[in-house]
Design an enzyme around this catalytic site. Structure first.
Site, PDB file in Angstrom:
ATOM      1  N   ASP A  24       0.839  -1.201   0.000  1.00 48.52           N
ATOM      2  CA  ASP A  24       0.000   0.000   0.000  1.00 48.52           C
ATOM      3  C   ASP A  24       0.873   1.249   0.000  1.00 48.52           C
ATOM      4  O   ASP A  24       2.037   1.217   0.410  1.00 48.52           O
ATOM      5  CB  ASP A  24      -0.903   0.029   1.236  1.00 48.52           C
ATOM      6  CG  ASP A  24      -1.911  -1.113   1.237  1.00 48.52           C
ATOM      7  OD1 ASP A  24      -2.168  -1.662   0.151  1.00 48.52           O
ATOM      8  OD2 ASP A  24      -2.416  -1.443   2.319  1.00 48.52           O
ATOM      9  N   ILE A  25       0.296   2.362  -0.410  1.00 50.25           N
ATOM     10  CA  ILE A  25       1.058   3.608  -0.506  1.00 50.25           C
ATOM     11  C   ILE A  25       1.656   4.016   0.842  1.00 50.25           C
ATOM     12  O   ILE A  25       2.735   4.601   0.898  1.00 50.25           O
ATOM     13  CB  ILE A  25       0.170   4.743  -1.086  1.00 50.25           C
ATOM     14  CG1 ILE A  25       1.027   5.967  -1.421  1.00 50.25           C
ATOM     15  CG2 ILE A  25      -0.983   5.078  -0.149  1.00 50.25           C
ATOM     16  CD1 ILE A  25       0.297   7.022  -2.232  1.00 50.25           C
TER      17      ILE A  25
END
Length: 243
Positions: free
Chosen positions: A103-104
């Site tokens: 995920d970012i």
């Protein structure tokens, strides 16, 4: 293989750039200067050199990245910096891609390669490749949570495979925990959702390992290096040609 393709594959530059190097007589084949980009060479037998430096042809390349937060696990994006932006020109030329996604706002180990067969094998549910994460959690995780992970957390759309939750430390005053989680799956936001199902929240998430690959202690966040021969040997268990 054409000589100009070989030179491009070695990361020397674009087709037009390597043609310039050839015109300038900076490339030799078996010790002899070669100026024609159309020259046919045997990449496994012939000795190709640029400015006296012998070149080695690589079909597949492997990058180990300590992904930082704020960067997405993609090859291109109109709004965000991607993991490919952190690598070198060779990686872009070889069209590497991330094996799985972080995920970012997740950081840690990420493998990038252009070996599609290896990526498929490492991500296949049938291979059960363990991924280990360290998470900081808002809330106190306990024995009941460990048992829930071992049984298999039930989410709204998915029942997770049995996973391992280790409680590394607990701050009772701050009501926080640091845990290590081992999973063999890689569903969307899975670790965060599993912790949320226990009534807590992940505030920081780092991937420490994926299969035999372990995040090196000396690899700074946002930096990368090629896999070592020992690390490549560890991936041979998948039975996929790596060279």
């Amino acid at each position: 293989m054409r000589l100009d393709k070989f030179l491009v594959d070695c990361g020397l530059g674009s087709r037009s750039q390597v043609k310039t190097y050839l015109k300038k007589k900076q490339v030799t084949v078996n010790g002899q200067v070669e100026t024609s980009p159309k020259t046919q060479i045997d990449e496994k037998k012939d000795q190709i050199a640029y400015q006296g430096q012998e070149l080695t042809h690589e079909t597949f390349v492997y990058y180990l990245l300590n992904k930082p937060k704020g960067v997405i696990s993609a090859t291109e994006d109109a709004r965000h910096k991607t993991v490919l932006d952190l690598l070198d020109e060779t990686a872009r030329h070889k069209q590497v891609f991330p094996v799985g996604r972080l995920d970012i706002d997740t950081h840690g180990l990420l493998l990038l390669t252009n070996n599609g067969d290896l990526a498929h094998a490492m991500l296949s549910p049938r291979k059960h490749v363990d991924k280990i994460y360290q998470a900081k959690v808002a809330g106190v995780m306990d024995e009941a949570d460990m048992q829930a992970f071992e049984k298999g957390i039930e989410l709204k759309d998915h029942t997770c495979q049995p996973a391992k939750l280790e409680i590394l430390s607990v701050d009772q005053a701050a009501r926080t925990s640091t845990v290590q989680i081992t999973i063999a799956e890689g569903k969307f936001h899975q670790v965060k959702r599993m912790v949320a199902a226990c009534g807590k929240e992940v505030t920081d998430l780092q991937r420490l390992s994926m299969g035999s690959l372990v995040l090196p202690d000396d690899l700074e966040i946002g930096t990368w290096r090629r896999l070592t021969q020992e690390e490549l040997d560890g991936l041979s268990v998948f039975g996929i040609p790596l060279a």
